[in-house]
Scaffold this active site. Sequence first.
Site, PDB file in Angstrom:
ATOM      1  N   CYS A  22       0.817  -1.201   0.000  1.00  0.00           N
ATOM      2  CA  CYS A  22       0.000   0.000   0.000  1.00  0.00           C
ATOM      3  C   CYS A  22       0.857   1.260   0.000  1.00  0.00           C
ATOM      4  O   CYS A  22       2.077   1.212   0.096  1.00  0.00           O
ATOM      5  CB  CYS A  22      -0.908  -0.005   1.217  1.00  0.00           C
ATOM      6  SG  CYS A  22      -1.969  -1.461   1.319  1.00  0.00           S
ATOM      7  N   CYS A 273      12.581  -4.865   2.102  1.00  0.00           N
ATOM      8  CA  CYS A 273      12.116  -5.718   1.015  1.00  0.00           C
ATOM      9  C   CYS A 273      12.903  -5.441  -0.271  1.00  0.00           C
ATOM     10  O   CYS A 273      12.821  -4.346  -0.838  1.00  0.00           O
ATOM     11  CB  CYS A 273      10.628  -5.493   0.779  1.00  0.00           C
ATOM     12  SG  CYS A 273       9.981  -6.345  -0.679  1.00  0.00           S
ATOM     13  N   ASP A 395      11.748  -6.655 -14.613  1.00  0.00           N
ATOM     14  CA  ASP A 395      12.250  -6.494 -13.252  1.00  0.00           C
ATOM     15  C   ASP A 395      12.196  -7.776 -12.440  1.00  0.00           C
ATOM     16  O   ASP A 395      13.069  -8.056 -11.627  1.00  0.00           O
ATOM     17  CB  ASP A 395      11.488  -5.390 -12.526  1.00  0.00           C
ATOM     18  CG  ASP A 395       9.998  -5.438 -12.825  1.00  0.00           C
ATOM     19  OD1 ASP A 395       9.348  -6.429 -12.452  1.00  0.00           O
ATOM     20  OD2 ASP A 395       9.503  -4.501 -13.452  1.00  0.00           O
ATOM     21  N   CYS A 438       5.533 -14.750   0.711  1.00  0.00           N
ATOM     22  CA  CYS A 438       5.924 -13.566   1.471  1.00  0.00           C
ATOM     23  C   CYS A 438       4.914 -13.332   2.582  1.00  0.00           C
ATOM     24  O   CYS A 438       3.748 -13.035   2.295  1.00  0.00           O
ATOM     25  CB  CYS A 438       5.997 -12.330   0.581  1.00  0.00           C
ATOM     26  SG  CYS A 438       6.311 -10.806   1.517  1.00  0.00           S
ATOM     27  N   CYS A 494      15.488  -8.144   2.943  1.00  0.00           N
ATOM     28  CA  CYS A 494      14.681  -9.360   3.022  1.00  0.00           C
ATOM     29  C   CYS A 494      14.506  -9.880   1.605  1.00  0.00           C
ATOM     30  O   CYS A 494      13.935  -9.180   0.754  1.00  0.00           O
ATOM     31  CB  CYS A 494      13.327  -9.078   3.658  1.00  0.00           C
ATOM     32  SG  CYS A 494      12.262 -10.557   3.715  1.00  0.00           S
ATOM     33  N   CYS A 497      11.220 -14.356  -0.257  1.00  0.00           N
ATOM     34  CA  CYS A 497      10.473 -15.004  -1.331  1.00  0.00           C
ATOM     35  C   CYS A 497      11.401 -15.727  -2.292  1.00  0.00           C
ATOM     36  O   CYS A 497      10.972 -16.593  -3.060  1.00  0.00           O
ATOM     37  CB  CYS A 497       9.608 -13.990  -2.081  1.00  0.00           C
ATOM     38  SG  CYS A 497      10.523 -12.686  -2.921  1.00  0.00           S
TER      39      CYS A 497
END
Length: 520
Positions: A22, A273, A395, A438, A494, A497
């Site tokens: 968000c 992230c 990406d 995740c 992090c 994932c």
Amino acid sequence: MKYESTQFESVVSPEKSIKTECGVFGIWIPKQGLDNNLNCSTITDVIFAGSLLNQHRGEESYGLAIGNGQEVLPPFTEMGLVRSAFQKYKKEGRKMDGHVGIGHNRYSTTGSSVIENAAPFYAKCESGGVALGQNGNLVNSPELKQNLDTLGVQCIGTTDSELMVHTIANAPGDTWEEKIEYTLKSSKGSFSLGIITKDTLYAARDAFGNRPLFVAMFNRGGKTGYAISSETQAFNILGDHIRDEILPGEMLRCNEDGLERWQWTDDIFEAFCGLELAYLMRADGRFKERTQIDEIRRKLGYHLALHYPANNVDYVTYIPESAKSSAEGYAEGLSNVLGRPVFSRTSMIKNRYGTLNGSFRGFINPDNSQRSEIGLSSYSPFDWMIGASIAMVDDSIIRGNTTSGVVNTTKNRVGNFRNNGAREVHLRIPWPPVKHSCPLGTDIQTADYLIYRELNENVDEVAKHLGVDSLAFLKPHEFQEVIDEVVGQHVGLCMGCVTGVYPPSIGEYTVSKLQLEGTK
């Protein structure tokens, strides 16, 4: 205090997948306002404008809340994009005057795409009203809900953000600071928060600093205002300003006494992230305050070419828009490797008006069929690709929906009759292949179809499935090395994932906030 990373895998029902990347934008100004353009009667326009610059972080719903010095007004929320919400707000003649407020762009789930889950969320207690907008995901939402159930508090939606605002309202403490800190310490997972009371703007970030959050100070006519935002480009609407990163584990307060900031926890373990840097953040935004995302992505593309050159290609291109910087970096690196100039060329135009339901970005769309539609119908190719051998940079690849659609267009739907295409497509990806869920707020769940995992982590099989002639990704340590090089210091990332290794203190939890759907 130093921690060891934790192995973690979230569990969620297969028919639902969560998205919570968000955007938050908040502002505080003096009660008398700053000037004719920024005062109590125009503050909502400013919040709408700032939130529009965070639109890429959430396309599902939008809302804002205002404090007028006497109370927090009930939030205005609307499904869809910021522009649509703004038009409805104006058409209905809404008037929410005040001197502090927050706006929230939501990116969530198929199962919870309803107005009841649109933020900001509001609660009231003996201290007054409070409203909250969040970017992130809590892993202990059932615990918070159980605590609220015990107190007889009823939530209307199924989000952890609503749980947090009600926890604040019902928390022990005589001050808002005590109530908010109690809630922060009770919440496990990822959160970057904007919070308002009747006259004060608060912001806080989890101990991992997992999602971005910044603060800005601006001055007009000798009077000072403050703003917070998930990304720095939203501050451009303020004119001249000074900005800074809100640090992991930090909380701040903005009101008539000025700006005060402090650490609400000393147990810091930086785990930003990595996918934010590869894809989610805007290229013109900043990381660690000074480093532009464009610079990071160019360097990622450059090193991608050094490690995984695509030989004998005519041009480098990209899947619009977030991969453009990486593609230009890849072209520069490939030119050095091959000893000849290889130019980056735009190969297609992305439909800037989205699909009929208003969707623009494939990955953050809550509907899997819409992701495929975006991949197939939102990209119009240029004829120069006919017969060419190209290196195409994207990406990241999560499920492969958008990528496979674009590759199909590139190889088969080019030209006047849409029946031609590139001779060869060599796909290069700076973000390492995704094979784990995740739990911290990105739409990657255990039950999802993750193409690299489903094809047994075989890159050649993924390439075949996508229809490309070759495929290569940066490895996790290669990605980390580039980030450290560009920023000029080690950055805790992090990449759970990718690696399955997550920040500490969440390993005991094996739930997703989507499980709240089953408790209503």
